[in-house]
Write a protein that holds these residues in place. Structure first.
Motif, short mmCIF file in Angstrom:
data_model
loop_
_atom_site.label_atom_id
_atom_site.label_comp_id
_atom_site.label_asym_id
_atom_site.label_seq_id
_atom_site.Cartn_x
_atom_site.Cartn_y
_atom_site.Cartn_z
N GLU A 1 -14.70 6.87 -19.12
CA GLU A 1 -14.39 7.92 -18.15
C GLU A 1 -14.98 7.60 -16.78
OE1 GLU A 1 -12.26 10.44 -18.31
OE2 GLU A 1 -11.73 9.50 -20.21
N ARG A 2 -16.19 7.08 -16.75
CA ARG A 2 -16.79 6.73 -15.46
C ARG A 2 -16.00 5.61 -14.78
NH1 ARG A 2 -21.62 6.91 -18.46
NH2 ARG A 2 -21.82 4.63 -18.40
N THR A 3 -15.57 4.64 -15.58
CA THR A 3 -14.84 3.51 -15.00
C THR A 3 -13.45 3.93 -14.55
OG1 THR A 3 -16.06 2.13 -16.58
CG2 THR A 3 -14.29 1.08 -15.36
N ILE A 4 -12.79 4.81 -15.30
CA ILE A 4 -11.48 5.32 -14.89
C ILE A 4 -11.60 6.06 -13.56
CG2 ILE A 4 -9.78 7.11 -15.44
CD1 ILE A 4 -9.84 6.16 -18.32
N ALA A 5 -12.68 6.80 -13.40
CA ALA A 5 -12.88 7.52 -12.14
C ALA A 5 -12.95 6.55 -10.96
CB ALA A 5 -14.16 8.36 -12.21
N ARG A 6 -13.58 5.39 -11.17
CA ARG A 6 -13.64 4.40 -10.09
C ARG A 6 -12.27 3.79 -9.82
NH1 ARG A 6 -18.66 3.07 -12.66
NH2 ARG A 6 -17.74 1.26 -13.70
N VAL A 7 -11.46 3.63 -10.88
CA VAL A 7 -10.10 3.10 -10.69
C VAL A 7 -9.27 4.09 -9.87
CG1 VAL A 7 -7.97 2.35 -11.83
CG2 VAL A 7 -10.19 1.76 -12.82
N LEU A 8 -9.42 5.39 -10.16
CA LEU A 8 -8.66 6.40 -9.43
C LEU A 8 -9.04 6.44 -7.95
CD1 LEU A 8 -8.72 9.25 -12.10
CD2 LEU A 8 -6.76 7.83 -11.44
N GLU A 9 -10.26 6.04 -7.64
CA GLU A 9 -10.67 5.96 -6.24
C GLU A 9 -10.07 4.75 -5.54
OE1 GLU A 9 -14.89 5.84 -6.37
OE2 GLU A 9 -15.13 7.94 -6.98
N ARG A 10 -9.80 3.67 -6.31
CA ARG A 10 -9.27 2.42 -5.72
C ARG A 10 -8.09 1.93 -6.56
NH1 ARG A 10 -13.68 -1.58 -6.35
NH2 ARG A 10 -14.23 -0.36 -8.18
N PRO A 11 -7.02 2.70 -6.62
CA PRO A 11 -5.96 2.42 -7.60
C PRO A 11 -5.19 1.13 -7.33
CG PRO A 11 -5.27 4.15 -6.09
CD PRO A 11 -6.71 3.90 -5.81
N GLU B 1 -6.64 -1.77 -6.22
CA GLU B 1 -7.54 -2.91 -6.21
C GLU B 1 -7.54 -3.58 -7.59
OE1 GLU B 1 -11.44 -2.42 -4.71
OE2 GLU B 1 -10.80 -1.31 -2.93
N ALA B 2 -7.30 -4.88 -7.60
CA ALA B 2 -7.29 -5.62 -8.86
C ALA B 2 -8.64 -5.52 -9.56
CB ALA B 2 -6.96 -7.08 -8.58
N GLY B 3 -9.73 -5.57 -8.77
CA GLY B 3 -11.06 -5.53 -9.37
C GLY B 3 -11.33 -4.26 -10.14
N ALA B 4 -10.81 -3.13 -9.67
CA ALA B 4 -11.03 -1.86 -10.37
C ALA B 4 -10.35 -1.87 -11.73
CB ALA B 4 -10.53 -0.70 -9.52
N HIS B 5 -9.08 -2.31 -11.77
CA HIS B 5 -8.36 -2.37 -13.04
C HIS B 5 -8.96 -3.44 -13.96
CE1 HIS B 5 -4.99 0.33 -11.99
NE2 HIS B 5 -5.19 -0.12 -10.75
N GLY B 6 -9.35 -4.57 -13.37
CA GLY B 6 -9.97 -5.61 -14.18
C GLY B 6 -11.28 -5.16 -14.78
N ASP B 7 -12.08 -4.43 -14.01
CA ASP B 7 -13.35 -3.93 -14.53
C ASP B 7 -13.14 -2.99 -15.71
OD1 ASP B 7 -16.08 -4.44 -13.92
OD2 ASP B 7 -16.30 -2.35 -13.35
N LEU B 8 -12.13 -2.14 -15.60
CA LEU B 8 -11.80 -1.26 -16.73
C LEU B 8 -11.39 -2.10 -17.93
CD1 LEU B 8 -11.38 1.57 -17.91
CD2 LEU B 8 -9.10 1.59 -16.87
N GLY B 9 -10.66 -3.18 -17.68
CA GLY B 9 -10.30 -4.08 -18.78
C GLY B 9 -11.52 -4.68 -19.45
N TRP C 1 0.82 -1.22 0.00
CA TRP C 1 0.00 0.00 0.00
C TRP C 1 0.84 1.26 0.00
CZ3 TRP C 1 -4.76 -0.79 -1.30
CH2 TRP C 1 -5.31 -2.05 -1.08
N ARG C 2 2.18 1.12 0.28
CA ARG C 2 3.05 2.29 0.23
C ARG C 2 3.75 2.43 -1.12
NH1 ARG C 2 2.36 6.07 4.33
NH2 ARG C 2 1.71 4.94 6.20
N ARG C 3 3.68 1.38 -1.93
CA ARG C 3 4.31 1.46 -3.25
C ARG C 3 3.48 2.36 -4.15
NH1 ARG C 3 4.90 -5.06 -3.74
NH2 ARG C 3 6.36 -5.34 -2.01
N PRO C 4 4.09 2.87 -5.20
CA PRO C 4 3.31 3.68 -6.14
C PRO C 4 2.16 2.87 -6.73
CG PRO C 4 5.67 3.91 -6.56
CD PRO C 4 5.52 2.81 -5.55
N ALA C 5 1.01 3.47 -6.84
CA ALA C 5 -0.15 2.78 -7.40
C ALA C 5 0.09 2.50 -8.89
CB ALA C 5 -1.40 3.64 -7.23
#
Length: 465
Positions: A50-60, A62-70, A25-29
């Motif tokens: 854009e909506r999904t990227i905004a959710r990724v920025l809130e949880r940078p 979390e694997a699920g956020a990046h996967g959902d954008l994928g 959690w201290r490493r760069p997101a």
């Protein structure tokens, strides 16, 4: 002698604190994957991204956020971006089978078949109970020429999903390629019994019949397998992918499915949204017009079709839809003129000849209509509808024996084609062939007991001795 021990203890504590501070959690997101700058995105896709990227920025982290954008990128065919997102998701959560599967799919779609197969081989060992993984692995092995490996993977699909046709169809394909035709035939017959809508199974079944010299059965099966494309078992993320498919091709495909399923109102709602994003797209205008035709909103359909024609008068589909509109408004002469315009732009389209035949029949030019229906049959000898239409026209010309022959040919290609069943019943009655008439009528009644002509035939049979 105790001080060195205290010093070592303090040093160990300092190391633990340092390690804690240097936790994940201290490493760069991880970086958020954005669309490549050269992409000209559909407005609906751009808004969803854009909506999904905004959710990724809130949880940078979390694997699920990046996967959902994928999944958003995958659903809209942005495969390079999808792959980058899934790589991040897998790095953050290597144990998640969904992200690993979709990373393999994205690798394949970006042309990296070797990586895709390696990922699938590993995933099949780690998640042995997911049939979708084994189906994709079998496909990858088949593409690499590993028929035996593909057969093992598809057998595993059958073991895990015995009520789905996919495994039987895929394994039947492999066995056909290995020359094991009788074994393939048994699997493919099982596939079509499980899913009568599996066109790929019917196509392969037709090929098996051909190789066994069963020509009539081959013709019927190949007709049902026309335009077959591979279908895949769903995985736990498939529903989300479908929900995220908002680009124009996806919306047009979904609208077409809704029309075929008898839901023109839902198709119209979807296409109205697409028209707001693409007000000058002839495909959207034509498809929405077709939905309106099904809903009997004829004036609105005509307005859309005229807009489509003004934008591009080279499209035969616009004139074909105008011909359908004219038939529905009771103007067969105008319908014929539009059908001729369509024919001039696309002389080899079956549906144009079918529409010409309907317009000519409505003008009482029945012999010419029959010639158009026969032209349609010559263009598509594996389609049943032109034969059924030719049968109807032969009945109008008081040629019931020839009509019955056309209907029988149509039913050989499509045993459940209702117009052919009704037509053969009528022709058989005229010819005094009561037994055949009753058999075909009973089939028609099982298929569509509420159909108006079936109800009329019911009364006709009740009045007979």
């Amino acid at each position: 002698m105790r001080r060195p021990l205290l010093f070592v203890s303090l040093l160990g504590l300092a190391l633990l604190v340092a390690l804690a501070l240097w936790s994940p959690w201290r490493r760069p997101a991880p970086e958020v994957v954005r669309p490549a700058p050269y992409r000209d995105l559909d407005p609906a896709v751009a808004a969803l991204v854009e909506r999904t990227i905004a959710r990724v920025l809130e949880r940078p982290r979390e694997a699920g956020a990046h996967g959902d954008l994928g999944l958003v990128y995958e659903a809209n065919q942005l495969w390079a971006e999808a792959r980058a997102c899934f790589e991040t998701a897998v790095a953050l959560d290597p144990s998640h089978p969904g992200w690993r599967l979709h990373l393999a799919l994205a690798a394949r779609q970006t042309g990296d078949h070797a990586t895709a197969r390696t990922l699938l081989e590993t995933l099949a060992r780690d998640a042995p109970d997911l049939p979708a993984v084994h189906e994709r692995l079998g496909e990858a092995r088949l593409e690499a020429g590993d028929l035996d490996g593909a057969a093992r993977a598809f057998q595993r699909v059958i073991d895990l999903a015995p009520q789905q046709s996919n495994g039987y169809t895929r394994l039947g394909d492999v066995l056909l390629q290995q020359g094991r035709v009788e074994e393939a035939l048994a699997l493919l017959e099982q596939a079509v019994s499980l899913d009568p809508e599996d066109r790929q199974a019917f196509y392969l079944l037709g090929r098996a019949y051909q190789r066994l010299g069963r020509a009539d059965e081959a013709e019927t099966a190949l007709a049902k397998g026309r335009d077959a494309t591979p279908r895949y078992l769903p995985d736990p993320l498939s529903e989300r992918v479908q929900r995220y498919a908002v680009n124009l091709p996806a919306r047009l495909e979904r609208a077409g499915w809704l029309l075929q399923a008898g839901h023109p109102d839902q198709a119209a709602t979807l296409l109205q949204q697409a028209l707001r994003d693409h007000p000058d797209n002839p495909d959207v205008l034509n498809n929405l017009a077709v939905a309106y035709l099904h809903m009997n909103r004829l004036d609105e359909a005509h307005t859309l079709l005229e807009r489509a024609r003004a934008l591009d008068d080279r499209r035969f589909g616009t004139y074909l839809n105008l011909a359908s509109w004219a038939l529905r408004t009771g103007d067969p002469a105008r319908a014929l003129a539009y059908a001729e315009d369509a024919l001039a732009r696309a002389p080899d389209q079956v549906q144009i000849q079918m529409t010409r035949a309907q317009a000519l029949a409505a003008l009482d030019r029945t012999s010419e209509a029959l010639a158009a229906a026969e032209d349609a049959h010559r263009l598509a000898p594996d389609q049943a509808a032109p034969l059924a239409l030719a049968g109807d026209l032969l009945l109008q010309l008081d040629r019931p024996a020839e009509a019955a022959g056309r209907y029988r040919e149509a039913l050989r290609l499509d045993p459940d084609l209702l117009p052919a069943l009704i037509g053969l019943t009528r022709a058989a009655l005229r010819l005094g062939q009561t037994d055949e008439a009753r058999r075909t009528f009973e089939r028609a009644r099982r298929l569509a007991p509420e159909h108006p002509y079936v109800a009329r035939l019911t009364r006709q049979f009740q009045d007979r001795p």
